[in-house]
Design a protein around this motif. Structure first.
Motif, PDB file in Angstrom:
ATOM      1  N   SER A  52      -6.726  -2.169   1.316  1.00  0.00           N
ATOM      2  CA  SER A  52      -7.295  -3.509   1.210  1.00  0.00           C
ATOM      3  C   SER A  52      -8.804  -3.396   1.345  1.00  0.00           C
ATOM      4  O   SER A  52      -9.301  -3.063   2.426  1.00  0.00           O
ATOM      5  CB  SER A  52      -6.735  -4.416   2.309  1.00  0.00           C
ATOM      6  N   ASP A 110       0.289  -6.794   4.683  1.00  0.00           N
ATOM      7  CA  ASP A 110       0.816  -8.132   4.944  1.00  0.00           C
ATOM      8  C   ASP A 110       0.007  -8.875   6.010  1.00  0.00           C
ATOM      9  O   ASP A 110      -0.005 -10.094   6.035  1.00  0.00           O
ATOM     10  CB  ASP A 110       2.276  -8.029   5.385  1.00  0.00           C
ATOM     11  N   ALA A 111      -0.663  -8.136   6.892  1.00  0.00           N
ATOM     12  CA  ALA A 111      -1.434  -8.762   7.973  1.00  0.00           C
ATOM     13  C   ALA A 111      -2.526  -7.812   8.429  1.00  0.00           C
ATOM     14  O   ALA A 111      -2.466  -6.595   8.175  1.00  0.00           O
ATOM     15  CB  ALA A 111      -0.527  -9.137   9.148  1.00  0.00           C
ATOM     16  N   SER A 180      -2.977 -13.384   8.110  1.00  0.00           N
ATOM     17  CA  SER A 180      -2.325 -12.946   6.886  1.00  0.00           C
ATOM     18  C   SER A 180      -3.309 -12.178   6.009  1.00  0.00           C
ATOM     19  O   SER A 180      -4.469 -12.562   5.868  1.00  0.00           O
ATOM     20  CB  SER A 180      -1.791 -14.157   6.121  1.00  0.00           C
ATOM     21  N   GLY A 182      -1.887 -10.643   2.950  1.00  0.00           N
ATOM     22  CA  GLY A 182      -1.102 -10.328   1.772  1.00  0.00           C
ATOM     23  C   GLY A 182      -1.823 -10.690   0.490  1.00  0.00           C
ATOM     24  O   GLY A 182      -2.846 -11.375   0.498  1.00  0.00           O
ATOM     25  N   SER A 183      -1.288 -10.225  -0.619  1.00  0.00           N
ATOM     26  CA  SER A 183      -1.920 -10.481  -1.922  1.00  0.00           C
ATOM     27  C   SER A 183      -1.891 -11.963  -2.277  1.00  0.00           C
ATOM     28  O   SER A 183      -2.788 -12.463  -2.950  1.00  0.00           O
ATOM     29  CB  SER A 183      -1.208  -9.675  -3.009  1.00  0.00           C
ATOM     30  N   ASN A 186      -4.185 -14.163   1.309  1.00  0.00           N
ATOM     31  CA  ASN A 186      -5.159 -13.315   1.986  1.00  0.00           C
ATOM     32  C   ASN A 186      -6.195 -14.192   2.693  1.00  0.00           C
ATOM     33  O   ASN A 186      -6.932 -14.938   2.049  1.00  0.00           O
ATOM     34  CB  ASN A 186      -5.849 -12.394   0.979  1.00  0.00           C
ATOM     35  N   ALA A 218       2.112  -3.531   7.486  1.00  0.00           N
ATOM     36  CA  ALA A 218       3.134  -3.832   6.493  1.00  0.00           C
ATOM     37  C   ALA A 218       3.972  -4.983   7.050  1.00  0.00           C
ATOM     38  O   ALA A 218       3.831  -5.369   8.217  1.00  0.00           O
ATOM     39  CB  ALA A 218       4.001  -2.604   6.252  1.00  0.00           C
ATOM     40  N   PRO A 219       4.862  -5.605   6.236  1.00  0.00           N
ATOM     41  CA  PRO A 219       5.719  -6.680   6.742  1.00  0.00           C
ATOM     42  C   PRO A 219       6.456  -6.260   8.015  1.00  0.00           C
ATOM     43  O   PRO A 219       6.906  -5.124   8.152  1.00  0.00           O
ATOM     44  CB  PRO A 219       6.694  -6.918   5.588  1.00  0.00           C
TER      45      PRO A 219
END
Length: 232
Positions: A52, A110-111, A180, A182-183, A186, A218-219
């Motif tokens: 990221s 994811d975070a 958060s 995530g794609s 974000n 990750a999640p």
């Protein structure tokens, strides 16, 4: 074989943009004699992806990149070789082998964790009160905002995207936030700070803060590092 590398970005390197970071690591791989895999075709390039991209001006101790290699020495040896090739401000923190079926870091994020403090020259007398107020603000049932996107503007509730936020006392007041990353949703820490400042009637000055990314998940809040294994 797939390798996940965790690294830190500190000091003046925080002013280096993502594309320059990518070019830097491509050169570092060659200097450290990493047996990295190249793509095939007329214009081969190192197989490398970053989890990221970090915003310019932010520091981090939780950056990740995935590469593919033909062979590798132990994790400790590869960390040593890469760090010998690093300039001041970059440090490789871990080198771990991923399972063959592992997804790349970019698709898994994811975070993210961040810490926020005031720059010394911009620190108000009520710095501790500022961060206490930020914590209370994040505890609301709803935080409606209008977020600008590439497709325009959309209304959204920021509250479900703030997983943790707390003020931390000590010699230097600061705040910790897990948000958060995530794609699809974000959230940047600057957005949380700006939303609070405007709601509290405070002046919004993005240059007043020092922001550091601490970790990427990750999640399920699994640190990306823990998805790989140390090579002995």
């Amino acid at each position: 074989m797939k390798i996940r590398i965790k690294f830190a970005k500190q000091g003046t390197m925080k002013f280096i943009g993502h594309l320059d970071v990518m070019r830097y690591f491509q050169k570092a791989m060659r200097r450290a004699d990493v047996d990295i895999r190249y793509s095939e075709g007329f214009s081969p390039h190192q197989i490398m992806s970053f989890a990221s991209p970090l915003g310019v001006g932010l520091t981090s101790v939780g950056e990740y990149m995935d590469i593919e290699v033909h062979s590798t020495d132990s994790s400790a040896e590869m960390e040593r070789r890469l760090n010998e090739a690093m300039v001041e401000g970059f440090q490789v923190l871990s080198w771990r082998r991923l399972p063959d079926e592992a997804g790349n870091a970019m698709s898994l994020v994811d975070a993210a964790d961040y810490t926020v403090r005031f720059r010394e020259s911009c620190r108000p007398e009520d710095a501790a009160g500022f961060f206490s107020g930020l914590e209370a603000f994040s505890a609301q049932d709803s935080i409606p905002i209008v977020k600008k996107t590439k497709k325009g503007e959309r209304e959204m509730d920021l509250k479900p995207l703030i997983y943790q936020l707390r003020a931390e006392d000590g010699e230097e007041p600061r705040a910790f936030m897990r948000i958060s990353a995530g794609s699809s949703d974000n959230v940047k820490p600057e957005l949380v700070l700006e939303t609070y400042c405007r709601a509290a009637g405070r002046e919004w000055n993005p240059l007043a803060f020092e922001i550091q990314r601490e970790e990427l998940y990750a999640p399920g809040f699994v640190p990306l590092e823990e998805m790989g294994e140390i090579i002995e």
